[in-house]
Design a protein around this motif. Sequence first.
Motif, PDB file in Angstrom:
ATOM      1  N   ALA A 145       0.899  -1.416  -0.040  1.00  3.28           N
ATOM      2  CA  ALA A 145       0.166  -0.047   0.004  1.00  3.28           C
ATOM      3  C   ALA A 145       0.826   1.601  -0.029  1.00  3.28           C
ATOM      4  N   TRP A 146       1.791   1.140   1.224  1.00  7.14           N
ATOM      5  CA  TRP A 146       2.460   2.384   0.807  1.00  7.14           C
ATOM      6  C   TRP A 146       3.452   2.869  -0.868  1.00  7.14           C
ATOM      7  N   TYR A 177      -3.851  10.416  -1.878  1.00 10.22           N
ATOM      8  CA  TYR A 177      -4.215   9.175  -1.628  1.00 10.22           C
ATOM      9  C   TYR A 177      -4.419   7.936  -1.783  1.00 10.22           C
ATOM     10  N   HIS A 178      -4.426   7.606  -1.380  1.00  9.75           N
ATOM     11  CA  HIS A 178      -3.971   5.636  -2.483  1.00  9.75           C
ATOM     12  C   HIS A 178      -4.635   5.267  -0.949  1.00  9.75           C
ATOM     13  N   SER A 179      -5.762   3.890  -1.090  1.00  5.81           N
ATOM     14  CA  SER A 179      -6.062   2.281  -0.490  1.00  5.81           C
ATOM     15  C   SER A 179      -6.527   1.569  -0.917  1.00  5.81           C
ATOM     16  N   VAL A 180      -5.938   0.335  -0.395  1.00  4.33           N
ATOM     17  CA  VAL A 180      -5.976  -1.287  -1.170  1.00  4.33           C
ATOM     18  C   VAL A 180      -7.103  -1.577   0.219  1.00  4.33           C
ATOM     19  N   GLU A 181      -7.282  -3.076   0.013  1.00  2.00           N
ATOM     20  CA  GLU A 181      -8.835  -3.734   0.460  1.00  2.00           C
ATOM     21  C   GLU A 181      -7.347  -4.411   2.093  1.00  2.00           C
ATOM     22  N   ALA A 182      -7.908  -3.967   2.577  1.00  2.00           N
ATOM     23  CA  ALA A 182      -5.909  -4.609   3.634  1.00  2.00           C
ATOM     24  C   ALA A 182      -6.783  -6.224   4.335  1.00  2.00           C
ATOM     25  N   MET A 186      -3.586   5.992   2.431  1.00  2.67           N
ATOM     26  CA  MET A 186      -2.608   6.650   2.786  1.00  2.67           C
ATOM     27  C   MET A 186      -2.734   7.980   2.163  1.00  2.67           C
ATOM     28  N   TYR A 187      -2.446   9.707   3.166  1.00  7.92           N
ATOM     29  CA  TYR A 187      -3.157  10.432   2.070  1.00  7.92           C
ATOM     30  C   TYR A 187      -1.219  11.530   2.583  1.00  7.92           C
ATOM     31  N   ARG A 207      -6.262   3.879   9.159  1.00  8.01           N
ATOM     32  CA  ARG A 207      -6.179   2.367   9.749  1.00  8.01           C
ATOM     33  C   ARG A 207      -7.374   1.760  10.111  1.00  8.01           C
ATOM     34  N   PRO A 208      -8.442   0.640   9.550  1.00  9.98           N
ATOM     35  CA  PRO A 208      -9.444   0.601   9.582  1.00  9.98           C
ATOM     36  C   PRO A 208      -9.497   0.474  10.930  1.00  9.98           C
ATOM     37  N   CYS A 209      -8.756  -0.385  11.869  1.00  9.56           N
ATOM     38  CA  CYS A 209      -8.895  -1.326  12.993  1.00  9.56           C
ATOM     39  C   CYS A 209      -9.264  -0.319  14.242  1.00  9.56           C
TER      40      CYS A 209
END
Length: 411
Positions: free
Chosen positions: A98-99, A345-350, A357-358, A374-376
């Motif tokens: 993701a990074w 901004y990029h996001s992945v399905e963790a 990540m912005y 962070r989804p948690c």
Amino acid sequence: MSDKQINQEHRFAKIVREQTFEDGRELNVLNFGPTHPSTHGVFQNILLLDGERIVDAETTIGYIHRAFEKIAENRTFYQITTLTDRLNYCSSPLNNMAWWMTVEKALGVEVPKRAQYMRVIIMELARITDHLICNSILGVDLGAYTPFLYVMKYRELAYEIYEEICGARMTTNMGRIGGFERDWSEAAWRKLDEFLEGFPKAWSELEDLFLRNRIFMDRIVGVGAISAEKAINYGFTGPNLRATGVDYDVRTAKPYSSYEDFDFVIPVGESGDTYDRWCVRSAEIKESLKIIRQARDNMPSGSYHADVPDYYLPPKDAVYNEMEALIDHFKIVMGEIPVPIAEVYHSVEAANGELGMYLITDGSRSPFRLHFRRPCFVYYQAFPELIKGGLFSDAVATLSSINVIAGELDA
């Protein structure tokens, strides 16, 4: 007791002191954590109990606060990878990928198809190891220890694959801007094939032990339920949202790394309870295996990294033997090559949901600002609502099923 001392008390203490029942019952305050074996991390839940039933709850975090986002402002882009490792440490390579995709978006780097497929394999393998831990540990928290031990050997095999690729097992620091540091060895591919051959049978056996087990179902069906509307309002993503019946998945909603090339379904539940969360994760493991097989069978030819010499580290052999390569290596590692001004901004399905990540760059050697979604951290806010009215033992199962990873709480 003075007014000042009363004001410093936790609000539950005042409720306990003032609440009276005609039958002589009393309310009690229980600290569930921060180091309770069932919290699987350093965080605390303060519970107000009427016997074993939870009247109210309050979550507290901050016990392992590491200021990753501020540290990132003083690190080069390559040095930030080790910070992402320690967000969800059950699926570190997924955070790494993701990074790199976020940085590549800021730099405008086009990643070769082969490298994208290799990333998909790693990300899905990380998803499997994360779900494997979550679902088998839920069994442990309910008293079923043996199945956890049975499937753990396959997590170790996955870690051996990581080790072949990057030399590390848990905190992997895997990948580079544009792809991977090196092509995968024959041993890595062989271990992957071994995993694909042995793990599906083992996971099916674990499913058989749990899925229609009467004791298991009695403990978790209807426990910790949340509606789709409330889940969306809280900002749920990932398996916890899909368990409510919402089929949102970043891999299909906003495809990245060639996910549009793969044939897979998005498992969804109905009730949003602990049982549905377990079932959704179990089904996702099977879908991840399908994706890995497709990537393995249809692996494109070409390079394992993009042609971006200003940002891609030169080979080690060249660094050790050529002055020009040594200079390039030093310039990249020390962040002396300018980074374009960008805001992305990029996001992945963790494994636990949308990991975003912005990134804001100002042309210097480090990010001007970096924020991790962070989804948690997002869905942990709903935990008090999930457990109110239930038994304390239900709170343990619920917390285990939403899979809160402490590393994502305190970034």
